[in-house]
Design an enzyme around this catalytic site. Sequence first.
Site, PDB file in Angstrom:
ATOM      1  N   TYR A  33       0.824  -1.205   0.000  1.00 25.17           N
ATOM      2  CA  TYR A  33       0.000   0.000   0.000  1.00 25.17           C
ATOM      3  C   TYR A  33       0.857   1.254   0.000  1.00 25.17           C
ATOM      4  CZ  TYR A  33       0.952   1.071   4.944  1.00 25.17           C
ATOM      5  OH  TYR A  33       1.569   1.407   6.117  1.00 25.17           O
ATOM      6  N   LYS A 148       6.506  -2.056   1.854  1.00 28.04           N
ATOM      7  CA  LYS A 148       5.349  -1.431   2.504  1.00 28.04           C
ATOM      8  C   LYS A 148       4.162  -2.390   2.393  1.00 28.04           C
ATOM      9  CE  LYS A 148       3.382   3.155   3.078  1.00 28.04           C
ATOM     10  NZ  LYS A 148       3.443   3.139   4.530  1.00 28.04           N
ATOM     11  N   GLU A 181      12.331   2.415  13.876  1.00 26.95           N
ATOM     12  CA  GLU A 181      11.490   3.509  13.376  1.00 26.95           C
ATOM     13  C   GLU A 181      10.242   3.547  14.245  1.00 26.95           C
ATOM     14  OE1 GLU A 181      10.086   2.672   9.337  1.00 26.95           O
ATOM     15  OE2 GLU A 181      10.241   0.525   9.743  1.00 26.95           O
TER      16      GLU A 181
END
Length: 284
Positions: A33, A148, A181
């Site tokens: 996505y 992703k 992250e």
Amino acid sequence: MSRIAYVNGAYLPIAYATVHIEDRGNQFSDGAYEGITVYDGKIIDLVPHLARLRRSLSELRISAPMGDAALTQVIKEVVRRNRTNSAMIYMQVSRGAAKRDHAFPENIKPSLIITCRRLDFAAINARVKSGVKASSQPDTRWSRCDIKSISLLPNILAKQAAREKGSFEAILVDSDGLVTEGSSTNVWIVTPEGTLVTRSTDDNILPGITRSAIIRLARDMQMPIEERAFTVKEAKGATEMFLTSSSCCAQPIIAFDDAPIGNGKPGPTVKRLVEQYRIFMDAQ
Ligand code: PMP
């Protein structure tokens, strides 16, 4: 007016926009996505978002549903039909629908869905001004975080755990005590010597599109930058800490695991970067 979504060739009111019950996105999280910001009618950084989607799909061996030019037209049409100029576009490609079987089905057609939801820039600006809290959470994700993928359970659980601690974002920490992250953001610090630090993208994090833009802007402003991993301890001793993502731009962190960062207020570096990022958005 009801929101309009794009589903495999059709623009439909969101209530009627559905995918097949055996879509592999639904049954296996077998897809990729992108989340893209529309700011003042401008689609921000569309080209790198399309390139990252293409790369994710190629790594997952999912064929692209259409070329970039056609996809750009569809995205613009979704935005136009939703009559908004501040929005988040969500675009998802799954391997497609087929009888449930882990192995790739033959001759499967990828499924493309695109939605567009109003983005509240006033709320984003307020958070940028006030700063937010963040909490560390163990990074329990797989070893291909550069893709992703729509498979986001560890990210969701970490974000929820952080929210239950009163934090805006979960800062993911690997088994060596190094920050990877955020659950949906890239993480940055400013060292006491004034160097911007963010983890390098060859280190199994999502190569954020906003991260790249901020690196470019910081270099243009002659800010010293290092792309390397840092520990939770180093982050807690930083003068500034912030997050970047398409939806939040650059978001100052004022407390990490309840320890104040710097003087507990958004610092000057992130403020300058946000200003430059806004100019960059205006110029698109
Ligand atoms: N890391 C993760 C895990 C994310 O989900 C996101 C946002 N999707 C980011 C970083 C930031 O990426 P971008 O700047 O491209 O929105």
